[in-house]
Design an enzyme around this catalytic site. Structure first.
Site, PDB file in Angstrom:
ATOM      1  N   GLU A  35       3.788 -67.784 -74.678  1.00 56.05           N
ATOM      2  CA  GLU A  35       2.725 -68.240 -75.671  1.00 56.05           C
ATOM      3  C   GLU A  35       3.015 -69.391 -76.214  1.00 56.05           C
ATOM      4  O   GLU A  35       2.161 -70.445 -76.830  1.00 56.05           O
ATOM      5  CB  GLU A  35       2.817 -66.940 -76.702  1.00 56.05           C
ATOM      6  CG  GLU A  35       2.197 -65.692 -76.218  1.00 56.05           C
ATOM      7  CD  GLU A  35       2.487 -64.501 -77.285  1.00 56.05           C
ATOM      8  OE1 GLU A  35       2.028 -63.352 -76.919  1.00 56.05           O
ATOM      9  OE2 GLU A  35       3.253 -64.724 -78.064  1.00 56.05           O
ATOM     10  N   ASP A 241      -4.292 -55.727 -73.630  1.00 55.27           N
ATOM     11  CA  ASP A 241      -4.547 -54.156 -72.903  1.00 55.27           C
ATOM     12  C   ASP A 241      -5.198 -53.437 -74.258  1.00 55.27           C
ATOM     13  O   ASP A 241      -5.335 -53.760 -75.299  1.00 55.27           O
ATOM     14  CB  ASP A 241      -3.115 -53.760 -72.418  1.00 55.27           C
ATOM     15  CG  ASP A 241      -2.260 -53.584 -73.562  1.00 55.27           C
ATOM     16  OD1 ASP A 241      -2.488 -52.769 -74.724  1.00 55.27           O
ATOM     17  OD2 ASP A 241      -1.319 -54.620 -73.919  1.00 55.27           O
TER      18      ASP A 241
END
Length: 273
Positions: A35, A241
């Protein structure tokens, strides 16, 4: 007497906040190396600075001076890195980019939640009156913090405007259709705990108890530090998710796209400051 105590609490908080003298630099944080790497790729003239073993990278994005760091996973790591960044670099504001598990049934992996408010979902204590509370306590003023730490209103409004023009990557359809599904972006509630949620029942309880749209492992710790020192903060989470039994499988599939979309929004936000 009560008024005196409240005044002293206010004064101690005001005095502490006044000691924090921000510089014209924006702090950018992410939990994972991947990230943070996406943000670092955009840096002009990057320079590395080590602070107590933690790597910080300074540079520019557009016209903005920035400092970037990887917090590591979990609330303690996040709070430590945030505190080091605030103490050493004195950023004017902090933005966080990262992924999360979705607990809002209307959201799918790849969608984005801009955190309008954020809370610890795994914190509980007993007050002096022997009643349970989910509120943390400010170690400086001894006063209770709010259950939900609010995002900085100016940063939140800017993000809601900027995201409309950011070219986010479409999400691959499970059916293998011709076109990808467009990303849904919402302002919502993010909750934080030191656990990777992979249970539909847990996800439902977080939704019921906190109104959670997403769950992750760092945000509320960063928010608490920034709230107590009065530093503007905005957290952006892209879902990897649905925080259910298939979370690990979905994570592997959607993490790269989710991380890129979150980073794109944060970078565009920095350029718009």
């Amino acid at each position: 007497m009560k008024k005196t105590i409240l005044f002293l609490l206010f004064l101690s908080h005001f005095t502490f906040a006044q000691r924090y003298k921000p510089r014209n630099i924006t702090g950018l944080l992410g939990a994972f190396g991947a990230e943070v790497a996406l943000v670092k790729e955009q840096l002009q003239n990057p320079k590395t600075v080590m602070v107590d073993g933690v790597t910080f990278t300074t540079g520019r994005i557009g016209n903005q001076k920035v400092v970037v760091a990887e917090t590591g996973i979990g609330k303690v790591n996040a709070a430590m890195t945030t505190a080091l960044m605030l103490d050493h670099f004195r950023p004017k504001r902090i933005l966080f980019t990262g992924i999360a598990g979705g607990t809002n049934p209307d959201l799918q992996p790849g969608d984005i939640v801009i955190a309008g408010r954020i809370a610890h979902h795994d914190y509980s204590s007993i007050t002096d009156k022997n009643t349970p509370t989910k509120q943390t306590r400010n170690a400086i003023t001894k006063a209770f913090n709010p259950v939900y730490f609010p995002a900085d209103s100016a940063l939140l409004r800017l993000a809601e405007i900027v995201v409309k023009s950011v070219p986010l990557e479409g999400i691959p359809l499970a059916s293998g259709g011709v076109s990808d599904r467009p990303v849904k972006v919402m302002t919502g509630t993010v909750v934080t705990g030191d656990v990777f949620v992979a249970s539909s029942e847990k996800g439902k309880s977080l939704r019921a108890d906190f109104g959670a749209d997403a769950t992750e492992m760092e945000g509320a710790a960063i928010a608490q530090v920034c709230y107590q020192i009065q530093v503007p903060l905005l957290i952006i989470r892209s879902l990897s998710d649905r925080a259910d039994a298939e979370a690990h499988i979905a994570y592997d599939k959607f993490y790269p796209t989710a991380a890129r979309n979150s980073a794109k929004l944060v970078i565009a936000l920095v350029k718009a400051l």
